[in-house]
Design an enzyme around this catalytic site. Structure first.
Site, PDB file in Angstrom:
ATOM      1  N   GLU C 107       0.817  -1.229   0.000  1.00  0.00           N
ATOM      2  CA  GLU C 107       0.000   0.000   0.000  1.00  0.00           C
ATOM      3  C   GLU C 107       0.846   1.273   0.000  1.00  0.00           C
ATOM      4  O   GLU C 107       0.378   2.333   0.418  1.00  0.00           O
ATOM      5  CB  GLU C 107      -0.942   0.005   1.200  1.00  0.00           C
ATOM      6  CG  GLU C 107      -1.983  -1.119   1.154  1.00  0.00           C
ATOM      7  CD  GLU C 107      -3.143  -0.840   2.062  1.00  0.00           C
ATOM      8  OE1 GLU C 107      -4.225  -0.453   1.573  1.00  0.00           O
ATOM      9  OE2 GLU C 107      -2.970  -1.006   3.294  1.00  0.00           O
ATOM     10  N   HIS C 126      -0.142   5.528   7.666  1.00  0.00           N
ATOM     11  CA  HIS C 126      -1.301   4.685   7.374  1.00  0.00           C
ATOM     12  C   HIS C 126      -1.383   3.655   8.494  1.00  0.00           C
ATOM     13  O   HIS C 126      -0.395   2.982   8.803  1.00  0.00           O
ATOM     14  CB  HIS C 126      -1.187   3.976   6.033  1.00  0.00           C
ATOM     15  CG  HIS C 126      -2.219   2.878   5.887  1.00  0.00           C
ATOM     16  ND1 HIS C 126      -3.586   3.105   6.000  1.00  0.00           N
ATOM     17  CD2 HIS C 126      -2.092   1.537   5.712  1.00  0.00           C
ATOM     18  CE1 HIS C 126      -4.239   1.962   5.864  1.00  0.00           C
ATOM     19  NE2 HIS C 126      -3.361   0.993   5.690  1.00  0.00           N
ATOM     20  N   HIS C 128      -4.143   0.878  11.073  1.00  0.00           N
ATOM     21  CA  HIS C 128      -5.423   0.233  11.385  1.00  0.00           C
ATOM     22  C   HIS C 128      -5.829   0.663  12.797  1.00  0.00           C
ATOM     23  O   HIS C 128      -6.325  -0.138  13.571  1.00  0.00           O
ATOM     24  CB  HIS C 128      -5.297  -1.295  11.342  1.00  0.00           C
ATOM     25  CG  HIS C 128      -4.908  -1.846  10.012  1.00  0.00           C
ATOM     26  ND1 HIS C 128      -4.678  -3.189   9.796  1.00  0.00           N
ATOM     27  CD2 HIS C 128      -4.699  -1.256   8.820  1.00  0.00           C
ATOM     28  CE1 HIS C 128      -4.344  -3.387   8.541  1.00  0.00           C
ATOM     29  NE2 HIS C 128      -4.342  -2.238   7.919  1.00  0.00           N
ATOM     30  N   HIS C 196     -11.099  -0.581   7.310  1.00  0.00           N
ATOM     31  CA  HIS C 196      -9.666  -0.776   7.045  1.00  0.00           C
ATOM     32  C   HIS C 196      -8.782   0.020   8.005  1.00  0.00           C
ATOM     33  O   HIS C 196      -7.957  -0.550   8.720  1.00  0.00           O
ATOM     34  CB  HIS C 196      -9.389  -0.389   5.592  1.00  0.00           C
ATOM     35  CG  HIS C 196      -7.981  -0.564   5.154  1.00  0.00           C
ATOM     36  ND1 HIS C 196      -7.549  -0.333   3.874  1.00  0.00           N
ATOM     37  CD2 HIS C 196      -6.882  -0.960   5.814  1.00  0.00           C
ATOM     38  CE1 HIS C 196      -6.256  -0.575   3.796  1.00  0.00           C
ATOM     39  NE2 HIS C 196      -5.827  -0.948   4.953  1.00  0.00           N
TER      40      HIS C 196
END
Lengths: 273, 273, 273, 273
Positions: C107, C126, C128, C196
């Site tokens: 990603e 980024h 979770h 996500h």
């Protein structure tokens, strides 16, 4: 280095006190069973602290193996700091035997009155188990949703101090209040104290500690189940009978023994809370 | 590239040290694969404990790599304390091979019956995963809200013991109960056991451990989503198909390998729970 | 000790690899600023892991100080395990410069596309982040209830993959998906990715890490506020303007510097999660 | 009592070691009371951090024992990192005495204005106590559900900055805002600051720290009680009067002393948060 008259006197006092400490053999003359029980009682204190059931407050006792009218309970100290030297003996009026001016828990009457009323009980935990408190101040009964807390079936009674003594400091600080609490407890393993905590009782200290821990765990699971909404399936008293039947075993590797070993190891780890 | 006398010496040291390492073949007369698998199984026990999926209860097994009618499971012990020496072999009737009087998990029948029914499964976890319990006692289905738990799509079935055996101790302590549980599980990766826990299955131990952990994580996220109120968007079974396709990889640094390395390191840290 | 041809070759390989490692001076020739930035980037990885914002998955990058069309991001590895040697350089198409076959985050396109679209951004996270997930799958917007999360005002947009690519593996694994995400992010500091996680951006790595952490903290506070019921008072965008004005400072002891020092120390502690 | 040669030698060693200990007077030219108070203040910082009441932000002060118009507060630093050398002296206008260019907390005015208005107060805590925030942004009052938080009775007032200064950075960064906050606090022990945190005051630092911790604990219990639904039984102001009467004691083993000893030990443990 300074030399101070007061300091010298203090040092002399230390020397004399050191010489006065029983060398451990005196306590061992009561027999190896008593020593093992005291070790378990100290471990119980540390385990309950490590598992988050007690914090600075709370205490656990065992009935004296040689005299049913006596029980063993630490001097007043946070449970996580209790050592074998802190364990004291009390009679069922909450009076310390050989107190030696050590501070005592003001709520020792909880233990005393339970041992008076319950011949089946040999260990008592009083705690501010955090997740049971919400159930003590609302109308939602604490009921078992997991096998490990089946002993809570069908539900846990709540002791309300105002019913017996009006407005007080909400502490069980005498025999009368202790008796009133024990009356609400009846023949059950757990009772809540409104806005305060719970009392958990059992036939031996290891099972009682397990009950105290799984009461807290169950409270968390039930809180979450209630938040999901809708009907909840509780552990049935019939199921509890059959589950409890398997709990008395001291067979290595099973039931209480398996978790006790694990909790003992966790308690020896640096407390990470 | 630089050439450094000290560096050359360090490299020589590495070479010599490498040659000195026992080559593992002595312990691996059963084959290096079996030893590596047992190491993974022990690690799985420790990881699940460290991640809070199992506590004193719960167990994980793997199908025997050389005989599909056998599986490996620890002797009865809290998972956080399991070592390679505790690993035992069982047949699919739950009978220990070379038991040597070691205590065995009373619920080994969960594993036995799964291996009988599911040729696609090579690892099984049984746990009291705390946050799944509320979903096992209410009417709210456990469904995936996060990529990492996509395998739960579309939803997780719940096994109710009373449907097959009436009032019992709510434990899977024989083959008949195991078979009933496996029937509810069907071809899915997870099933809940009402008021008890779950069973999680998979094609290898590392993926199965990941499934067990992410089932617990997902339960927490779903609990929170439900408390927010209103409609919830779940991971679609179509999305799961595509996500699962990327999970079989054993490529270094990706998917299960990346988290397994991290969980391994966390498990070697002093357990802080 | 055994002697094995394959083992000797492996050892020789180790020697050669060791000699091939840049001795640190090569990297330092890029200037002390780059080394300091890489150290901060490694620290950012460890801090985000220690604070529970990332677990095995998630990543953080910084724009290259010498070339705005490049960014620095670790090779594919759990953030808690990242070291300076893992840091790689990428172009804005997500292509690794000097990849040397190291695994790369699938990603990385999240980072690439943000740097393309946002000249004001020099760091991207980024994650979770667990407590933001419920807000990504329900209709309740994530809005700031605490000063430290004022940058979320007025509310956080949610990127839904199905809107741009139908049923997928719900991962941002190419530039097109990255562009779509960045379009939803707009000029804001945070966007959620449904089911996500989130993307968090900022002018430097320390402030971006603070934003990622306080987004998680705020999500927990908001979840609790929603459960209390009734109207909620959010941080007003006007208040945020005035609060943000005080955040740019690098003055010792204030704002981001104060917490960064603390997080750094916590990350050096054995991770206790 | 037994007499043992080895024991006598150990006692002699104790005496000699005792005489060798520096008597502290060197550092205590301000008087032994001040040094002890500073030690308690540093401990308070570490304890509040360790107990999760403060994180990187938040601060605690004590009124100067020798001058009621002065107070002691750390230089601007995360509380978990404060040492005795960081403690500074301030006047009631928030001006540092002998500042030496050390950074100061921008919200020291909270402390200054409390000491001005409250002759009964000798310690002040300002924190972002996480679980009180939801009560500061909703219409649900923070009220005591547990004995240990009885001092919150009948309920905790909420300070809304917009009422006194319109849209601001929502920080108490001058005397005027401090005065407005203190007016809302009145003669109570705790007030919340909307979307920000709380201020907790008391007659000495140990009791004030205990209040800060039990305010956080109580907030969590109340949050859970509210989620259960239905009527809640709060600690009555009458009960609080009787409970508070028992809190002033400095008797060893009781009340604040018991928990302070435990918190001190926990703070010396590696912070595991």
């Amino acid at each position: 280095m300074t030399c101070h008259p007061r300091r010298l006197l203090a040092s002399l006092a230390i020397v004399l006190a050191t010489l006065a400490i029983p060398d451990g053999r005196a306590a061992a003359q009561a027999g190896p069973d008593l020593k093992a029980l005291i070790d378990d009682l100290v471990a119980a204190n540390r385990i309950l602290y490590r598992q988050g059931v007690v914090d600075g407050f709370g205490h656990v006792s065992v009935r004296h193996p040689d005299n049913p009218n006596r029980f063993l309970l630490s001097a007043a100290k946070a449970p996580g700091r209790v050592t074998a030297e802190d364990i004291m003996e009390f009679d069922l009026d909450g009076k310390a035997i050989d107190g030696r001016d050590r501070p005592v828990y003001s709520e020792r009457f909880i233990h005393a009155e339970v041992y008076k009323a319950r011949a089946d009980v040999n260990a008592v935990v009083h705690s501010h188990s955090p997740t049971v408190i919400p159930f003590s101040v609302t109308k939602v009964p604490l009921r078992p949703v997991h096998n490990t807390a089946s002993f809570l079936a069908p539900e846990v009674p709540v002791f309300e101090m105002r019913n017996v003594a009006g407005m007080t400091n909400n502490l069980v600080t005498d025999s009368a209040r202790g008796k009133a609490l024990v009356e609400v407890l009846g023949d059950r393993p757990v009772a809540l104290l409104r806005g305060h905590g719970n009392v958990v009782v059992g036939p031996d200290v290891r099972r009682t500690v397990a009950r105290a821990i799984y009461t807290e765990v169950n409270a968390r699971m039930l809180l979450q189940a209630v938040s999901l909404g809708g009907p909840i399936t509780f552990i049935d008293p019939e199921e509890n009978k059959l589950i409890e039947a398997g709990r008395g075993t001291r067979v290595i590797g099973h039931s209480v023994d398996r978790v006790w070993q694990m909790w003992l190891e966790e308690a020896r780890v640096e407390p990470a809370r």
